[in-house]
Write a protein that holds these residues in place. Structure first.
Motif, short mmCIF file in Angstrom:
data_model
loop_
_atom_site.label_atom_id
_atom_site.label_comp_id
_atom_site.label_asym_id
_atom_site.label_seq_id
_atom_site.Cartn_x
_atom_site.Cartn_y
_atom_site.Cartn_z
N GLY A 197 4.31 1.10 2.89
CA GLY A 197 4.28 -0.75 3.23
C GLY A 197 3.95 -1.68 2.95
O GLY A 197 2.73 -1.74 2.10
N PHE A 198 3.67 -2.10 3.70
CA PHE A 198 2.88 -3.69 3.41
C PHE A 198 2.10 -4.59 4.24
O PHE A 198 3.48 -5.16 5.32
CB PHE A 198 3.64 -4.24 2.08
CG PHE A 198 5.15 -4.96 2.66
CD1 PHE A 198 5.27 -6.25 3.22
CD2 PHE A 198 6.08 -4.33 2.28
CE1 PHE A 198 6.41 -6.85 3.63
CE2 PHE A 198 7.80 -4.60 2.67
CZ PHE A 198 8.00 -5.91 3.53
N ARG B 99 0.99 -1.36 -0.37
CA ARG B 99 0.64 0.21 0.00
C ARG B 99 1.07 1.35 -0.18
O ARG B 99 1.79 1.24 0.81
CB ARG B 99 -0.83 0.21 1.19
CG ARG B 99 -1.85 -1.20 1.21
CD ARG B 99 -3.25 -1.04 2.51
NE ARG B 99 -3.89 -2.10 1.73
CZ ARG B 99 -3.48 -3.36 2.97
NH1 ARG B 99 -2.79 -3.66 2.52
NH2 ARG B 99 -5.19 -4.13 2.09
N ASP B 100 0.85 2.26 -0.40
CA ASP B 100 1.62 3.47 -0.96
C ASP B 100 1.28 4.24 0.34
O ASP B 100 2.00 5.28 0.71
CB ASP B 100 0.77 3.86 -1.75
CG ASP B 100 1.18 3.53 -3.28
OD1 ASP B 100 2.84 3.13 -3.51
OD2 ASP B 100 0.62 4.14 -4.71
N GLN B 101 0.26 4.22 1.24
CA GLN B 101 -0.13 5.23 2.22
C GLN B 101 -1.11 3.93 3.36
O GLN B 101 -1.95 3.26 3.07
CB GLN B 101 -1.17 6.44 2.39
CG GLN B 101 -1.35 6.44 3.57
CD GLN B 101 -0.35 7.87 4.05
OE1 GLN B 101 0.94 7.98 3.49
NE2 GLN B 101 0.10 7.69 5.25
N LEU B 102 0.43 3.32 4.75
CA LEU B 102 -0.21 2.08 5.03
C LEU B 102 -1.72 3.13 6.32
O LEU B 102 -1.34 4.21 6.62
CB LEU B 102 0.84 1.59 5.86
CG LEU B 102 1.00 0.29 5.42
CD1 LEU B 102 2.40 0.02 6.44
CD2 LEU B 102 0.54 -0.53 4.96
N ARG C 6 5.70 -1.41 7.63
CA ARG C 6 6.18 0.20 7.40
C ARG C 6 6.70 0.86 7.75
O ARG C 6 8.35 0.50 7.92
CB ARG C 6 5.48 0.72 9.00
CG ARG C 6 4.73 2.36 9.09
CD ARG C 6 3.99 3.07 9.98
NE ARG C 6 3.14 2.47 10.44
CZ ARG C 6 1.99 2.33 9.95
NH1 ARG C 6 1.83 2.84 8.47
NH2 ARG C 6 1.07 1.98 10.41
N LEU C 7 7.07 1.45 5.91
CA LEU C 7 7.91 2.06 5.72
C LEU C 7 8.73 3.48 5.91
O LEU C 7 7.42 3.86 6.41
CB LEU C 7 8.68 2.09 4.39
CG LEU C 7 8.34 0.60 3.83
CD1 LEU C 7 8.28 0.49 2.62
CD2 LEU C 7 9.70 -0.20 5.03
#
Length: 285
Positions: free
Chosen positions: A108-109, A81-84, A102-103
């Motif tokens: 993140g994924f 996802r581009d935005q978690l 979470r990045l």
């Protein structure tokens, strides 16, 4: 189950999207999914994702000298996802999310698993050989040359369907692609590996290379969200029970086992004879 082509595509997607990103934190919802405790999971916080690769059906996310290794099992998947969401996952939650990475840029994924049989496994290790399943892997299906493949088949008095799925013999092939490979090679899944003729061995090897290479070429470059549909759309017999074989028009048949099933075409693979629906899960596991 994600197999070699899909895991290769997920690794390629992470190399494109996540490499260079700093890990903000990792949340675990399904405690049973995390199989290691040393190094502790917070050791990845603040580290940069430096690479992503594959070992058989294992996904390897590289974080400097650490590796977050994931086996998605039968019903697991990676959702990027581009935005978690900002909310943290709660351990022991009842939803499908097992683990969230979470990045630093907010993306993140999630690693998710559908169904009630929770088999997704995550390992944080300093060496991928510390993961028991990787340490036991046979050679990768796409790394084998023909003489090595023939040697692997020699003396194996087990069904070829089971041999192709045995990760300690050949790494990367699961239930779906083994059905597709045997259909392309025009071989019965009940054939014993040791009884294959030289011509059949060559056909089987060529089919394995072609099926997996074509699937990788179709899959790499796809987003994680579209990979499952891409796989299903290109299967000729697996999951197609009752439908016409695209090669000969015969009806695709199924044999059911305790925990799985196989699909095949009688005309293409068994000289027109339906296979007995015997409970051979012990041999095909």
């Amino acid at each position: 189950m994600p197999e070699l082509p899909e895991v290769e595509a997920l690794a390629a997607y992470l190399r494109e999207r996540a490499v260079g990103q700093r890990v903000e934190r990792v949340d675990v919802a399904a405690i049973s999914a995390l199989k290691t405790f040393d190094p502790p999971l917070p050791a990845v916080h603040g580290r940069t994702i430096t690479g992503a690769g594959r070992h058989g059906k294992f996904l390897d996310i590289e974080l400097d000298e650490l590796h977050l290794v994931v086996h998605l099992s039968r019903a697991g998947w990676l959702h990027y996802r581009d935005q978690l969401p900002d909310t943290m996952l709660k351990p022991g939650g009842k939803g499908p999310i097992a683990l969230r990475v979470r990045l630093g840029d907010g993306s993140g994924f999630d690693l998710t698993e559908a169904g009630t049989q929770k088999r997704l496994a995550a390992y944080l290790v300093t060496d991928v050989q510390q993961v028991p399943g990787i340490a036991r892997l046979g050679p990768d299906a796409l790394s084998l040359d023909f003489p090595a493949f023939v040697e692997l088949m020699r003396g194996r008095n087990t069904l070829i369907k089971g041999v192709l799925r045995d990760q300690q013999v050949i790494a990367g092939i699961g239930n779906a692609y083994s059905d597709e490979i045997l259909h392309r090679a025009r071989l019965s899944p009940y054939t014993q590996a040791a009884r294959l003729t030289p011509g059949q061995l060559e056909s089987l090897y060529d089919a394995m290379r072609e099926i997996l290479t074509q699937a990788v070429e179709r899959s790499v470059g796809q987003k994680a969200a579209t990979l499952k549909a891409e796989k299903r759309a290109n299967l000729r017999v697996h999951g197609r029970t009752g439908q016409p074989c695209p090669v000969c028009g015969d009806t695709v048949r199924e044999v059911s086992f305790a925990d799985s099933s196989l699909q095949y075409c009688p005309t293409c693979q068994t000289a027109g004879k339906p296979l007995a629906d015997r409970r051979l899960s012990r041999l095909l596991r």
